[in-house]
Write a protein that holds these residues in place. Structure first.
Motif, mmCIF file in Angstrom:
data_model
loop_
_atom_site.group_PDB
_atom_site.id
_atom_site.type_symbol
_atom_site.label_atom_id
_atom_site.label_comp_id
_atom_site.label_asym_id
_atom_site.label_seq_id
_atom_site.Cartn_x
_atom_site.Cartn_y
_atom_site.Cartn_z
ATOM 1 N N SER A 1 20.566 -3.883 -55.200
ATOM 2 C CA SER A 1 19.472 -3.803 -54.234
ATOM 3 C C SER A 1 19.794 -2.797 -53.132
ATOM 4 N N ALA A 2 21.041 -2.797 -52.677
ATOM 5 C CA ALA A 2 21.435 -1.905 -51.589
ATOM 6 C C ALA A 2 21.300 -0.442 -51.985
ATOM 7 N N GLU B 1 30.333 -1.292 -51.058
ATOM 8 C CA GLU B 1 31.394 -2.034 -50.364
ATOM 9 C C GLU B 1 30.834 -2.900 -49.240
ATOM 10 N N ALA B 2 29.723 -2.490 -48.653
ATOM 11 C CA ALA B 2 29.110 -3.282 -47.581
ATOM 12 C C ALA B 2 28.378 -4.500 -48.130
ATOM 13 N N PHE B 3 27.809 -4.357 -49.333
ATOM 14 C CA PHE B 3 27.030 -5.446 -49.935
ATOM 15 C C PHE B 3 27.494 -5.692 -51.371
ATOM 16 N N SER C 1 8.113 0.009 -57.205
ATOM 17 C CA SER C 1 9.298 -0.338 -57.995
ATOM 18 C C SER C 1 10.488 -0.673 -57.111
ATOM 19 N N VAL C 2 10.684 0.118 -56.065
ATOM 20 C CA VAL C 2 11.826 -0.109 -55.168
ATOM 21 C C VAL C 2 11.763 -1.506 -54.567
ATOM 22 N N PHE C 3 10.594 -1.891 -54.080
ATOM 23 C CA PHE C 3 10.476 -3.206 -53.443
ATOM 24 C C PHE C 3 10.586 -4.333 -54.459
ATOM 25 N N VAL C 4 10.069 -4.120 -55.665
ATOM 26 C CA VAL C 4 10.216 -5.123 -56.720
ATOM 27 C C VAL C 4 11.682 -5.309 -57.076
ATOM 28 N N LEU C 5 12.404 -4.202 -57.204
ATOM 29 C CA LEU C 5 13.816 -4.285 -57.571
ATOM 30 C C LEU C 5 14.640 -4.992 -56.506
ATOM 31 N N VAL C 6 14.334 -4.708 -55.250
ATOM 32 C CA VAL C 6 15.068 -5.366 -54.160
ATOM 33 C C VAL C 6 14.948 -6.876 -54.266
ATOM 34 N N GLN D 1 20.242 5.176 -59.279
ATOM 35 C CA GLN D 1 21.037 4.395 -58.332
ATOM 36 C C GLN D 1 21.650 3.162 -58.997
ATOM 37 N N LEU D 2 20.898 2.520 -59.886
ATOM 38 C CA LEU D 2 21.416 1.342 -60.576
ATOM 39 C C LEU D 2 22.481 1.727 -61.599
#
Length: 420
Positions: free
Chosen positions: A131-132, A123-125, A274-279, A331-332
């Motif tokens: 990404s959030a 809801e915030a993003f 992976s986290v940074f790539v996905l963001v 998460q996705l």
């Protein structure tokens, strides 16, 4: 433009999950201290971990429903306070029975945290929910990496082991106060897709309606159930790797104990990358629904190569790729389900994470049974099968996604906005 308050709230939410990364491995990291403190053995400490799982399992769904009704803040604040109580209480607990009660409360706190945080981030993003939410995985990994360093520091300075509980407990409490004072985003926030469907700008309505008429409605018993099952398959792969990868390295490949333990280091490095790539890529180039199909395809190849090539080099490469390709999928999955069923974000969080809790409950027993009657390779053959099932589910979800949501290109090419 995103409101500054959204970033302020998100900061507190991510701090919670950095602390949760420590919280999640706290009991396992203090096995020797706790067995002595409670006059028990490793099986007893495992029972405490199971009690946390049961507390989480039986409250996730109801906490998700209540989160939709009463808002995200009460549950997130309550989660932080309950986790602080658990962390303070365990090293000071006078009995194992009291520790069991605290462990169940910790499981309840975990369910509160998940059912409140993920919807709040979405809801915030709304325009970058993938990404959030995937950033949560990164903060958990950072916390999990930091805790051992803190424990080693206290051990080297002869400081009571309980301080490694007390420090995150204090931050949990302060962060709960911080979030209590924050204004959370509107629960009725619309995603970009919903905004396009509901727009009333003159000159647009008829075209949007024509496109919307071609849409299929979300069906819970089809894509909803498929996504819930993905909430089981994804964590199953995580659990198998985190628990059995060192054993696999020793028994199947022939590595030493220290070499096999390093495989987890490479796995976690891949996870963080992976986290940074996905963001980055989720912002412009790819959708969460596509990632939950692409990543399992990559991990399937990596698991196959891990079983096929019995060498240390192959094991290092495959461990890194597996860490990269199974990180953030859960998460996705939740982000995609929130797109399909945006009016029930808390409830669907409960559904997905209930499946996750079932995975953490069932898979330890089942993999233990496999090892008792077979070899470690059978556990990773199970991972291959589960991975293949995940791919089949993701293919179906992608098919339904294309039917439910018209492509943004189609909308942008057909809609002509009124200059006013």
């Amino acid at each position: 433009m995103m409101k500054r308050s959204s970033f302020s709230v998100a900061t507190g939410l991510y701090v919670n999950y950095l602390l949760f990364g420590m919280f999640n491995i706290m009991l396992a990291s203090h096995m020797s201290f706790l067995t002595e403190h409670f006059h028990t053995d490793q099986a007893g400490i495992s029972l405490l971990v199971s009690a946390m799982g049961f507390g989480r399992l039986f409250t996730l769904y109801i906490s998700g429903v209540l989160s939709d009704r009463y808002g995200r803040k009460p549950f997130i604040v309550a989660a932080g306070l309950l986790m602080a109580v658990f962390l303070v209480g365990i090293p000071l607990s006078p009995s194992f029975e009291m520790a069991m009660v605290l462990a169940v409360l910790a499981g309840v706190a975990n369910s509160f945290l998940d059912s409140g945080t993920y919807p709040a981030l979405i809801e915030a993003f709304p325009q970058s929910s993938g990404s959030a939410t995937v950033l949560v995985r990164g903060f958990i990994s950072i916390g999990a990496a930091f805790l051992p360093l803190m424990i080693i520091f206290f051990m080297n300075h002869d400081i009571f082991y309980g301080f490694s509980f007390f420090v995150p407990a204090l931050i949990f409490g302060l962060n709960a106060i911080y979030l209590f004072k924050m204004k959370f985003p509107d629960m009725r926030v619309q995603s970009p897709k919903e905004s396009l469907r509901d727009t009333s700008v003159s000159g647009v309505e008829q075209t949007v309606e024509l496109v919307a008429n071609d849409r299929s409605k979300p069906r819970f018993w089809q894509e909803g159930l498929s996504l819930i099952l993905l909430g089981f398959t994804g964590p199953t792969l995580l659990y198998i790797v985190q628990l059995w990868l060192p054993t696999f390295g020793q028994q199947f490949i022939g590595l030493t104990e220290s070499e096999s333990l390093r495989l987890l280091v490479y796995y976690n490095v891949g996870s963080l990358v992976s986290v940074f790539v996905l963001v980055i890529v989720l912002r412009k180039w790819i959708k969460p629904v596509q990632v939950i199909l692409i990543y399992p395809c990559i991990s399937l190849l990596a698991f196959g190569a891990l079983l096929l090539f019995k060498s240390q080099t192959a094991a290092i490469i495959c461990s890194s790729i597996i860490g990269f390709s199974i990180s953030g999928v859960l998460q996705l999955t939740l982000s995609v389900m929130s797109e399909f069923f945006s009016e029930r974000k808390g409830q669907i969080t409960g559904f997905v994470y209930t499946a996750t809790s079932l995975s953490y409950t069932v898979i330890p027993v089942f993999t233990g049974f496999l090892l008792k009657h077979s070899q470690i390779s059978s556990v990773f053959m199970l991972a291959l099968i589960v991975n293949a099932v995940g791919i089949a589910l993701a293919v179906f979800v992608n098919f339904r996604y294309s039917a439910v949501f018209p492509s943004s290109r189609k909308l942008s090419s057909t809609i002509v906005f009124d200059p006013e």
